[in-house]
Design an enzyme around this catalytic site. Structure first.
Site, PDB file in Angstrom:
ATOM      1  N   TYR A   1       0.789  -1.226   0.000  1.00 25.23           N
ATOM      2  CA  TYR A   1       0.000   0.000   0.000  1.00 25.23           C
ATOM      3  C   TYR A   1       0.826   1.283   0.000  1.00 25.23           C
ATOM      4  O   TYR A   1       0.261   2.368  -0.041  1.00 25.23           O
ATOM      5  CB  TYR A   1      -0.951  -0.001   1.203  1.00 25.23           C
ATOM      6  CG  TYR A   1      -1.846  -1.210   1.225  1.00 25.23           C
ATOM      7  CD1 TYR A   1      -2.801  -1.407   0.231  1.00 25.23           C
ATOM      8  CD2 TYR A   1      -1.737  -2.174   2.222  1.00 25.23           C
ATOM      9  CE1 TYR A   1      -3.621  -2.519   0.232  1.00 25.23           C
ATOM     10  CE2 TYR A   1      -2.556  -3.284   2.242  1.00 25.23           C
ATOM     11  CZ  TYR A   1      -3.492  -3.453   1.243  1.00 25.23           C
ATOM     12  OH  TYR A   1      -4.301  -4.550   1.245  1.00 25.23           O
TER      13      TYR A   1
ATOM     14  N   HIS B   1      -8.057   1.638  -6.032  1.00 24.27           N
ATOM     15  CA  HIS B   1      -7.346   0.741  -5.108  1.00 24.27           C
ATOM     16  C   HIS B   1      -5.860   1.009  -5.235  1.00 24.27           C
ATOM     17  O   HIS B   1      -5.341   1.171  -6.344  1.00 24.27           O
ATOM     18  CB  HIS B   1      -7.656  -0.725  -5.427  1.00 24.27           C
ATOM     19  CG  HIS B   1      -9.101  -1.042  -5.263  1.00 24.27           C
ATOM     20  ND1 HIS B   1      -9.674  -1.234  -4.032  1.00 24.27           N
ATOM     21  CD2 HIS B   1     -10.092  -1.143  -6.176  1.00 24.27           C
ATOM     22  CE1 HIS B   1     -10.971  -1.450  -4.196  1.00 24.27           C
ATOM     23  NE2 HIS B   1     -11.248  -1.394  -5.489  1.00 24.27           N
TER      24      HIS B   1
END
Length: 144
Positions: A24, A102
């Site tokens: 991430y 995302h």
């Protein structure tokens, strides 16, 4: 052209910067939001960023967008992407155009993460570009 953009962040995104940075990235959610607010100001649009770990709260915020002048939604529903008919139904009910974002590439992840309840309703899907994906979505939203 969108005048007001709502950016919604789903569960666990409040842990960005420390949660699995190999997937991430190392930016915190506050840093991502600050960058998006700066970009929106440069583009001449308003931007509100909001995060919740709770499905019902996300649904209520989506519903509120109908009344608060939101022209475009950018949503990273996180885990709810793969599980929440409620989030999908809320997005369908308000009929505000949205982009699904995302940070990681869903298609390089576990099979259960490769299904989205949102994608077929979305104007577009951006995944795998890290925080840059949010910026791409803001740029698109500002022009449409």
């Amino acid at each position: 052209m969108a005048q007001q953009i709502l950016v919604l962040h789903g569960p666990n995104l409040n842990l960005l910067g420390s949660r699995e940075p190999h997937l991430y990235g190392s930016l915190t959610l506050a840093q991502i939001n600050q960058g998006l607010e700066t970009l929106a100001a440069q583009l001449g649009v308003g931007l509100t960023a909001w995060q919740s770990n709770h499905e019902g709260a996300l649904v209520e915020r989506i519903q509120a967008a109908r009344q608060d002048g939101t022209d475009f939604i950018i949503i990273n529903a996180a885990a709810y992407t793969h599980t929440s008919v409620a989030v999908r139904d809320a997005l369908a009910a308000v009929a505000i155009p949205f982009i699904e974002v995302h940070l990681s590439n869903l298609y390089k992840r576990e099979p259960f993460r490769q299904h989205s309840y949102l994608s077929d309703l979305a104007v577009g899907l951006v995944c795998g570009l890290g925080a840059d994906g949010y910026e791409a979505a803001v740029r698109y939203a500002a022009r449409h």
